[in-house]
Design a protein around this motif. Structure first.
Motif, short mmCIF file in Angstrom:
data_model
loop_
_atom_site.label_atom_id
_atom_site.label_comp_id
_atom_site.label_asym_id
_atom_site.label_seq_id
_atom_site.Cartn_x
_atom_site.Cartn_y
_atom_site.Cartn_z
N ILE A 267 0.83 -1.20 0.00
CA ILE A 267 0.00 0.00 0.00
C ILE A 267 0.87 1.25 0.00
O ILE A 267 2.05 1.21 0.35
N ASP A 268 0.27 2.36 -0.39
CA ASP A 268 0.92 3.65 -0.23
C ASP A 268 0.92 3.96 1.27
O ASP A 268 -0.14 4.02 1.89
N PRO A 269 2.09 4.14 1.89
CA PRO A 269 2.12 4.32 3.34
C PRO A 269 1.43 5.59 3.82
O PRO A 269 1.05 5.68 4.99
N GLU A 270 1.24 6.56 2.93
CA GLU A 270 0.57 7.81 3.32
C GLU A 270 -0.94 7.70 3.17
O GLU A 270 -1.69 7.96 4.11
N SER A 271 -1.40 7.26 2.00
CA SER A 271 -2.84 7.23 1.74
C SER A 271 -3.50 5.93 2.19
O SER A 271 -4.71 5.89 2.42
N GLY A 272 -2.72 4.85 2.28
CA GLY A 272 -3.28 3.55 2.62
C GLY A 272 -3.90 2.83 1.44
O GLY A 272 -4.43 1.73 1.57
N GLU A 273 -3.80 3.42 0.24
CA GLU A 273 -4.40 2.81 -0.95
C GLU A 273 -3.51 1.68 -1.48
O GLU A 273 -2.28 1.79 -1.47
N PRO A 274 -4.12 0.57 -1.95
CA PRO A 274 -3.34 -0.54 -2.51
C PRO A 274 -2.55 -0.11 -3.74
O PRO A 274 -3.03 0.71 -4.54
N LEU A 275 -1.36 -0.68 -3.91
CA LEU A 275 -0.52 -0.41 -5.07
C LEU A 275 -0.39 -1.68 -5.90
O LEU A 275 -0.40 -2.79 -5.36
N PRO A 276 -0.25 -1.57 -7.22
CA PRO A 276 -0.12 -2.76 -8.07
C PRO A 276 1.25 -3.39 -7.92
O PRO A 276 2.20 -2.75 -7.43
N PRO A 277 1.41 -4.67 -8.34
CA PRO A 277 2.72 -5.33 -8.32
C PRO A 277 3.76 -4.48 -9.04
O PRO A 277 3.48 -3.87 -10.07
N GLY A 278 4.96 -4.43 -8.48
CA GLY A 278 6.04 -3.68 -9.09
C GLY A 278 6.26 -2.30 -8.51
O GLY A 278 7.32 -1.71 -8.68
N GLU A 279 5.24 -1.77 -7.80
CA GLU A 279 5.40 -0.45 -7.18
C GLU A 279 5.83 -0.60 -5.73
O GLU A 279 5.39 -1.52 -5.02
N THR A 280 6.68 0.31 -5.28
CA THR A 280 7.21 0.25 -3.92
C THR A 280 6.25 0.88 -2.93
O THR A 280 5.72 1.97 -3.16
N GLY A 281 6.04 0.18 -1.83
CA GLY A 281 5.17 0.70 -0.78
C GLY A 281 5.34 -0.13 0.47
O GLY A 281 6.31 -0.89 0.63
N GLU A 282 4.39 0.00 1.37
CA GLU A 282 4.44 -0.69 2.67
C GLU A 282 3.76 -2.05 2.58
O GLU A 282 2.64 -2.16 2.07
N LEU A 283 4.42 -3.07 3.08
CA LEU A 283 3.87 -4.42 3.07
C LEU A 283 2.80 -4.55 4.16
O LEU A 283 3.01 -4.17 5.31
N VAL A 284 1.65 -5.09 3.76
CA VAL A 284 0.53 -5.33 4.67
C VAL A 284 0.18 -6.82 4.60
O VAL A 284 0.08 -7.38 3.50
N ILE A 285 0.03 -7.46 5.74
CA ILE A 285 -0.17 -8.91 5.77
C ILE A 285 -1.42 -9.28 6.55
O ILE A 285 -1.64 -8.78 7.67
N THR A 286 -2.21 -10.17 5.98
CA THR A 286 -3.35 -10.77 6.67
C THR A 286 -3.03 -12.25 6.91
O THR A 286 -2.66 -12.96 5.98
N ARG A 326 12.23 0.78 6.60
CA ARG A 326 10.91 0.84 7.21
C ARG A 326 10.38 2.25 7.11
O ARG A 326 11.13 3.23 7.23
N SER A 327 9.09 2.37 6.89
CA SER A 327 8.50 3.70 6.80
C SER A 327 8.69 4.46 8.10
O SER A 327 8.77 5.69 8.11
N ASP A 328 8.79 3.75 9.23
CA ASP A 328 9.01 4.43 10.50
C ASP A 328 10.49 4.52 10.87
O ASP A 328 10.85 5.06 11.91
N ASP A 329 11.39 3.98 10.03
CA ASP A 329 12.83 4.14 10.21
C ASP A 329 13.39 5.23 9.31
O ASP A 329 14.56 5.57 9.38
N MET A 330 12.52 5.74 8.45
CA MET A 330 12.99 6.77 7.52
C MET A 330 13.33 8.04 8.29
O MET A 330 12.56 8.52 9.12
#
Length: 434
Positions: A267-286, A326-330
């Motif tokens: 996902i986009d770490p700011e908006s929370g919107e899902p991103l397509p494969p190949g784009e960099t963002g935050e990993l979310v796991i269920t 990590r988005s919180d290590d940036m």
């Protein structure tokens, strides 16, 4: 058979059918058994039956580490305490600890996933696995231990610390696989050289390294120094522990995610919107199969990309690229985003420096400053002062050119950076103490 053919080579449409069936059951389970999730579902106007496709996962609520802390210790459990057979916990150094539980089936699944991970790394029942991850409340040690035993390998449960003794055991026992953090692998090599032992001459052939971000430059350094294949493994305590994803030894091109047990998004770490494969963002796991403490859309804060193309090893599981930070290590230094891994790449590519470094962030007035403390090797340490100054200037210039931030570089003597048997402490942020 070198891996679980049934689950690891499924066509994606078949795998997604399994994921959807498990996701639906998960939603029913948490809605009925975890008050936290019932409240979150109700706030969104959602019922478990509303989830009819995998794409509907985007409507489900996120879960964050703070949620686990707020419900400390057992408020997120989905089963009664009678069904819990193991409890692990984070250190809680930045707040209240996060507590996770396991049922008997959770432990069995974990062992099987770690056995699959070892097989992906090229290990087999014929190997001897030197496990230098810490045992105890940290999930790394026992996770690797049970996986090694499930694989049928001989397990050496060394845990962390006593580094000189670990070197002797590697030499005397002839272990062929080692599990530890990448920074500790370098410390082991450093200690071995002091003892007159060359790890490259030992039977060791594979290292399975995780628990901290590391770069491809560090991988090449480890492989060169220890004469092994360095494999990246991924996991986190809140989800299960190690074994969520691992590189295969055939390709070493992204970490295969155990998608029959974990539904992964970026996902986009700011908006929370899902991103397509190949784009960099935050990993979310269920977690699709976890019984004791199932989590929906857990925000890992780890930055990566997903690749759903089949791997040359034959696995069809999605691969995540190495965690870049990590988005919180940036760190944000005067408006510039800086990740430790970016500075690490520059350090490792600079002749005369070791991979041991620490970033010191301070605030002087209204200005943030960054100091990079990095060790030199023995040969450079004996150089004239002007040569050391030239090296400092070179690294400072490279950081400015490649990252766009001005940093003070301070070279320190060999072993001037404190070693850690666990995760290396890369950042010292003193801004709130100024």
């Amino acid at each position: 058979m070198i891996f679980d053919v049934d689950m690891e080579t499924l066509p994606r449409e078949e795998l997604e059918k399994i994921q959807l069936k498990r996701l639906k059951a998960l939603c029913e389970r948490v809605y009925n058994n975890v008050p936290f999730y019932k409240k979150r579902f109700d706030e969104k106007g959602l019922k478990p039956g509303d989830i009819t496709s995998l794409s509907d996962v985007k409507h489900l609520p996120f879960t964050e580490k703070q949620d686990l802390r707020n419900h400390y210790p057992f408020g997120m459990f989905a089963v009664s305490r009678d069904n819990i057979v193991r409890i692990h916990s984070s250190s809680g150094t930045t707040g209240k600890a996060t507590v996770v539980g396991y049922t008997k089936r959770d432990i069995e699944n974990w062992g099987q996933l770690m056995a699959r991970s070892f097989m992906a790394a090229g290990a087999s029942a014929k190997d001897m696995i030197h496990n230098a991850y810490g045992y105890g409340l940290f999930t790394g040690g026992l996770g690797a231990h049970y996986g090694s035993e499930a694989l049928g390998a001989a397990t050496v449960p060394v845990s962390g610390g006593a580094t000189r003794r670990q070197v002797m055991l590697l030499k005397d026992f002839g272990s062929t696989v080692i599990c530890c953090t990448p920074s500790y692998a370098l410390f082991l090599d450093e200690t071995a050289r002091e003892m007159g032992i060359d790890i490259k001459e030992l039977p060791l052939k594979v290292g399975i390294f995780g628990a901290e971000p590391w770069t491809d430059e560090m991988r090449r350094d480890i492989e060169k120094r220890l004469g092994i294949t360095a494999i990246d493994i991924y996991g986190l305590s809140e989800i299960m522990g190690p074994g969520v994803g691992i590189e295969c030894h055939e390709a070493q091109d992204g970490l295969h995610l155990m998608e029959d047990h974990f539904l992964c998004e970026v996902i986009d770490p700011e908006s929370g919107e899902p991103l397509p494969p190949g784009e960099t963002g935050e990993l979310v796991i269920t977690t699709l199969t976890k019984e004791a403490i199932p989590l929906i859309r857990y925000r890992t804060r780890d930055l990566t990309t997903l690749n759903t193309a089949p791997c040359k090893c034959g696995r069809t599981l999605a691969r995540m690229q190495r965690v870049t930070g990590r988005s919180d290590d940036m760190l944000i230094i005067r408006g510039v985003n800086v990740f430790p891994s970016q500075i690490e790449s520059i350090i490792i590519e600079t002749e005369g420096l070791t991979p041991h470094y620490q970033l010191l962030v301070e605030r002087h007035g209204n200005m943030d400053t960054l100091t990079v403390n990095v060790e030199v090797n023995e040969s450079v340490f004996s150089d004239e002062i002007k040569n050391l100054q030239r090296l400092e200037s070179k690294v400072q210039k490279n950081i400015k050119e490649f990252l766009g931030v001005t940093a003070k570089v301070k070279l320190v003597e060999p072993k001037g950076i404190e070693r850690s048997v666990g995760k290396a402490k890369r950042i010292v942020d003193l801004r709130n103490e100024s």
